[in-house]
Write a protein that holds these residues in place. Structure first.
Motif, PDB file in Angstrom:
ATOM      1  N   ARG A  79      56.528 -54.128  12.318  1.00 46.42           N
ATOM      2  CA  ARG A  79      56.302 -53.753  10.951  1.00 46.42           C
ATOM      3  C   ARG A  79      56.347 -54.872  10.130  1.00 46.42           C
ATOM      4  O   ARG A  79      57.060 -55.888  10.482  1.00 46.42           O
ATOM      5  CB  ARG A  79      57.476 -52.836  10.180  1.00 46.42           C
TER       6      ARG A  79
ATOM      7  N   SER B 117      52.939 -53.312   5.005  1.00 43.77           N
ATOM      8  CA  SER B 117      53.432 -51.806   4.916  1.00 43.77           C
ATOM      9  C   SER B 117      54.110 -51.611   3.471  1.00 43.77           C
ATOM     10  O   SER B 117      53.883 -50.372   3.136  1.00 43.77           O
ATOM     11  CB  SER B 117      54.297 -51.327   5.909  1.00 43.77           C
TER      12      SER B 117
ATOM     13  N   LEU C 217      59.537 -47.523   5.008  1.00 43.03           N
ATOM     14  CA  LEU C 217      59.044 -47.754   6.260  1.00 43.03           C
ATOM     15  C   LEU C 217      59.184 -46.463   7.326  1.00 43.03           C
ATOM     16  O   LEU C 217      58.367 -46.462   8.287  1.00 43.03           O
ATOM     17  CB  LEU C 217      59.838 -49.107   6.821  1.00 43.03           C
TER      18      LEU C 217
END
Length: 331
Positions: A33, A95, A286
Motif C-alpha cells: 500500500r 491510496s 486503508l
C-alpha cells in the motif's frame, strides 16, 4: 571452456543455497500500500510528530517499510508549493493522502482530488473552511483531526494577562499566507476587546520576517505576545523563543513544543496525540472504512505548559493561580 563450466557450477550452488535459506531470512515482499503525506514545513521540524503519526498507523497494522510506503511531500514553509505537491500525490494514485498542521495543506489536497481519501490534522474549524459538511458526518472524501488551537486565543490572552495584569496592548504574530490569518486576527480582536485591551498584529510569512515583526512589537511597546498556530512558526520555534527572550516579551503559544524549545508558555491540545489519531484514521481507511463515515476527532483536553526557567530569565513571577492549573512546569 573450463572456466565457463565452473561458473555454471558456482551459479547453481548459489541457487541451491538461496532455495535452502529459511523463509524468515529472505527479503520481505515490497510494501503493498502507498499513501501520501503532505506537509507545509520540513521533516526536521516535525520529527517527533511524525513518530506519533507512524505509531498510529502501527496500532492498526500498517508499518512503513513492511506493508506500507509513505510518499512524503514537504513544502519547506512555502504554502504556495502545496497545490503542486498535492497534484503529484494524486498523479501517483496513492491510496490515502494525509495532510498535517495546516489548513492550506488540507485545502490543496481537497482541490486536487474528490476521490482519494484525505485525512487532515489542523487547528482550525474544518466546517468553516469547507473541508467537511459537519464534524459528526463529514461526507465526501475528507475527515481528520482538529485540535481547535486557532479558537483558543481568548483563553491564551487571559493567561497572558495573569503575567502582565497592567498591560494595555498585546501583540499577535500571524502568517498572512495561512488561510486562517483573517479569522485568527478577527477572533483575537474580539477577545482583546472583551478584556478591554488593544491588540497589534504583526506578520511573518518567512523566517526572515520574524526579526522585522519583533522590531515592530518593540516600537509599539506591546506588553506580551500571542503566536497563532502556524507550521512556519513551529519550525522556527527556537528562533521565536530567542527573539522573545532577547526583547523580554512574555509570549504564549498553542503547542507545547514551543515551551520545550524555551518559550514561556503554551496552551493547546496535545498534538502528538492528534498525529497519532490521524495515523489510526489513515490505517482504518486503508482497511476499508470510508472517510465520510469517520467523525472529525476533536480534543477532549487542553494542556497548559509553563517554562519556569524562561519566566525567571524574563524576571517574571509565575502567578500561583497558573502554577496550580498547569499540566506541566518545566524547571
Amino acid at each position: 571452456m573450463a572456466s565457463h563450466i565452473e561458473r555454471r557450477k558456482f551459479l547453481a550452488t548459489l541457487g541451491s543455497a538461496a532455495a535452502a535459506r529459511p523463509l524468515a531470512a529472505r527479503p520481505q515482499q515490497l510494501p503493498s500500500r502507498v499513501i501520501g503525506f503532505l506537509h507545509p514545513s520540513s521533516a526536521e521540524a516535525y520529527a517527533s510528530l511524525m513518530l506519533a503519526f507512524r505509531q498510529g498507523l502501527d496500532e492498526v497494522g500498517y508499518v512503513e517499510g513492511r506493508n506500507l510506503i509513505i510518499e512524503y511531500r514537504w513544502a519547506d514553509d512555502h504554502n504556495d508549493r502545496l497545490p503542486a505537491l498535492a497534484a503529484e500525490l494524486v498523479g501517483q494514485r496513492v491510496s490515502v493522502i494525509a495532510t498535517a498542521n495546516a489548513t492550506a495543506a488540507a485545502l490543496a489536497a481537497k482541490a486536487a482530488t474528490s476521490t482519494i481519501p484525505i485525512v487532515f490534522t489542523i487547528g482550525a474549524d474544518p466546517v468553516q473552511f469547507g473541508l467537511v459538511a459537519s464534524l459528526n458526518r463529514p461526507g465526501g472524501n475528507v475527515t481528520g483531526v482538529s485540535f481547535l488551537s486557532n479558537l483558543l486565543v481568548a483563553k491564551q490572552l487571559g493567561l497572558l494577562q495573569e503575567f502582565v495584569p497592567a498591560a494595555s496592548e498585546f501583540g499577535l504574530l500571524v502568517n498572512p499566507s495561512n488561510p486562517n490569518a483573517e479569522s485568527d486576527t478577527r477572533h483575537a480582536k474580539v477577545a482583546a476587546d472583551s478584556l478591554g485591551r488593544k491588540i497589534h498584529v504583526v506578520y511573518a510569512s518567512t523566517e526572515r520576517d520574524l526579526g522585522t515583526a519583533f522590531a515592530a512589537l518593540i516600537e509599539r511597546r506591546v506588553a506580551a505576545l500571542v503566536v497563532v498556530p502556524d507550521a512556519l512558526f513551529v519550525g522556527q520555534r527556537e528562533q521565536l523563543a530567542t527573539l522573545a527572550a532577547r526583547h523580554a516579551i512574555p509570549t504564549i503559544y498553542s503547542n507545547r513544543v514551543y515551551a520545550d524549545a524555551g518559550g514561556l508558555m503554551s496552551c493547546g491540545a496535545n498534538q502528538l496525540d492528534a498525529y497519532r489519531q490521524a495515523g489510526i484514521y489513515v490505517g482504518r481507511i486503508l482497511s476499508g472504512e470510508k472517510p465520510a463515515d469517520l467523525p472529525v476527532i476533536q480534543p477532549t483536553k487542553f494542556e497548559l505548559v509553563i517554562n519556569l526557567k524562561t519566566a525567571k530569565a524574563l524576571n517574571l513571577q509565575v502567578p500561583d493561580k497558573l502554577l496550580a492549573i498547569a499540566d506541566e512546569v518545566i524547571e
